[in-house]
Design a protein around this motif. Sequence first.
Motif, mmCIF file in Angstrom:
data_model
loop_
_atom_site.group_PDB
_atom_site.id
_atom_site.type_symbol
_atom_site.label_atom_id
_atom_site.label_comp_id
_atom_site.label_asym_id
_atom_site.label_seq_id
_atom_site.Cartn_x
_atom_site.Cartn_y
_atom_site.Cartn_z
ATOM 1 N N PHE A 268 0.833 -1.211 0.000
ATOM 2 C CA PHE A 268 0.000 0.000 0.000
ATOM 3 C C PHE A 268 0.864 1.256 0.000
ATOM 4 O O PHE A 268 0.661 2.172 -0.811
ATOM 5 C CB PHE A 268 -0.911 -0.050 1.232
ATOM 6 N N LEU A 269 1.856 1.299 0.880
ATOM 7 C CA LEU A 269 2.709 2.487 0.965
ATOM 8 C C LEU A 269 3.551 2.665 -0.296
ATOM 9 O O LEU A 269 3.713 3.784 -0.792
ATOM 10 C CB LEU A 269 3.609 2.401 2.195
ATOM 11 N N TYR A 270 4.082 1.576 -0.810
ATOM 12 C CA TYR A 270 4.882 1.679 -2.036
ATOM 13 C C TYR A 270 4.038 2.272 -3.165
ATOM 14 O O TYR A 270 4.477 3.187 -3.882
ATOM 15 C CB TYR A 270 5.416 0.308 -2.446
ATOM 16 N N ASP A 271 2.820 1.769 -3.318
ATOM 17 C CA ASP A 271 1.978 2.207 -4.430
ATOM 18 C C ASP A 271 1.579 3.675 -4.305
ATOM 19 O O ASP A 271 1.617 4.423 -5.288
ATOM 20 C CB ASP A 271 0.726 1.332 -4.508
ATOM 21 N N ILE A 272 1.182 4.113 -3.088
ATOM 22 C CA ILE A 272 0.695 5.495 -2.978
ATOM 23 C C ILE A 272 1.841 6.499 -3.060
ATOM 24 O O ILE A 272 1.672 7.592 -3.609
ATOM 25 C CB ILE A 272 -0.144 5.717 -1.698
ATOM 26 N N TYR A 273 3.034 6.142 -2.550
ATOM 27 C CA TYR A 273 4.153 7.085 -2.648
ATOM 28 C C TYR A 273 4.719 7.121 -4.059
ATOM 29 O O TYR A 273 5.163 8.180 -4.528
ATOM 30 C CB TYR A 273 5.229 6.759 -1.612
ATOM 31 N N LYS A 274 4.700 6.009 -4.744
ATOM 32 C CA LYS A 274 5.142 6.004 -6.141
ATOM 33 C C LYS A 274 4.211 6.870 -6.980
ATOM 34 O O LYS A 274 4.659 7.662 -7.807
ATOM 35 C CB LYS A 274 5.170 4.568 -6.684
ATOM 36 N N ALA A 275 2.903 6.740 -6.727
ATOM 37 C CA ALA A 275 1.929 7.573 -7.450
ATOM 38 C C ALA A 275 2.130 9.049 -7.121
ATOM 39 O O ALA A 275 2.052 9.907 -8.002
ATOM 40 C CB ALA A 275 0.509 7.134 -7.090
ATOM 41 N N GLY B 94 0.009 1.767 8.009
ATOM 42 C CA GLY B 94 0.948 2.552 7.203
ATOM 43 C C GLY B 94 1.428 3.803 7.904
ATOM 44 O O GLY B 94 2.605 4.168 7.803
ATOM 45 N N THR B 95 0.531 4.485 8.628
ATOM 46 C CA THR B 95 0.937 5.694 9.351
ATOM 47 C C THR B 95 1.935 5.379 10.461
ATOM 48 O O THR B 95 2.684 6.257 10.892
ATOM 49 C CB THR B 95 -0.279 6.407 9.966
ATOM 50 N N GLN B 96 1.943 4.124 10.928
ATOM 51 C CA GLN B 96 2.855 3.729 12.000
ATOM 52 C C GLN B 96 4.197 3.224 11.474
ATOM 53 O O GLN B 96 5.222 3.372 12.131
ATOM 54 C CB GLN B 96 2.208 2.645 12.869
ATOM 55 N N ILE B 97 4.204 2.613 10.285
ATOM 56 C CA ILE B 97 5.453 2.011 9.798
ATOM 57 C C ILE B 97 6.221 2.906 8.831
ATOM 58 O O ILE B 97 7.362 2.598 8.482
ATOM 59 C CB ILE B 97 5.202 0.635 9.141
ATOM 60 N N ILE B 98 5.614 4.023 8.407
ATOM 61 C CA ILE B 98 6.302 4.881 7.442
ATOM 62 C C ILE B 98 7.605 5.434 8.004
ATOM 63 O O ILE B 98 8.589 5.601 7.269
ATOM 64 C CB ILE B 98 5.370 6.037 6.980
#
Length: 283
Positions: free
Chosen positions: A102-109, A147-151
């Motif tokens: 999830f994090l990879y996809d939204i930050y790449k976008a 995601g907000t915790q592991i970023i």
Amino acid sequence: MENLIFRMDGGAFDDGYRLDKMVSGLHGTQQILEGVYKGVTGKLRLSKNDRELYKLIAEDVQRGSLLVHLGAIFSGVQQTLPFLPSLSPEDMWEYTKASAAFLYDIYKAAHEGKPISVNQEGQNTAVVTDGNDNTVHVYNGPVYQIGTQIITGLRTLDDALEEDNVKEISLGSKFEKVPAIKMPFEEKGLYHPPVSIDEEPKTLNCDIFDFNKYDRVGKLRVSESQQLPEGNYKFRVIGRQEVEDYILSMTEKQVEVHCMVEYENDPLRETRIGRGSTPFPRT
């Protein structure tokens, strides 16, 4: 979540282990796996008792690269967590993988300039990427909360990437071919929010109350009814300006500055002002 493999490859581990990189890598891994725990339980921090129930143990370290086998994450627990009887260690690992994707996809976008929207749908999370087809991708579990915790942990690992010294970092299960997290040096910076800068400078009346002449950065306070919301902001000096002007400006109650405002476009939260770059203060 047993039998995990954490790996860092690069010149920093060709002859022993460079401690700063090793410590950063292990610290980032701990932040990620503890972040999953916090995201699932809703806790903001781990208590002493939590750390007795949920802890990481390095079972083996191999040379050539930094390759650490992690295990016994749920210390003293055989099948399930005592505080979440329906959630097994295997479920936690599935949440880890889904949240990392999830994090990879939204930050790449975000770095590609694609607008996205995140929506919670029952136990799952849907991400809509704006475009011709408005692509929708659904992730299993509370991946936004996790995601907000592991970023923070992902950013710690991202910061450890360094050309030649640390060229790739990964975390996965030894039973799976594809790691849950894979961070090559070529994607360094991916997990930090992209920044946009105003095309036109803003003029502000403010109070400069802090300035570091060596790093050429400072802090200023903007009063109400101006081009930026009232509040305190960081700034940095650009160009070949004399830092004495900024030091002297701290003796004044109010100065006029012309600044280019930077905005952090973080997909995990609303766009916010990062800092301003000020060309010149005038009293």
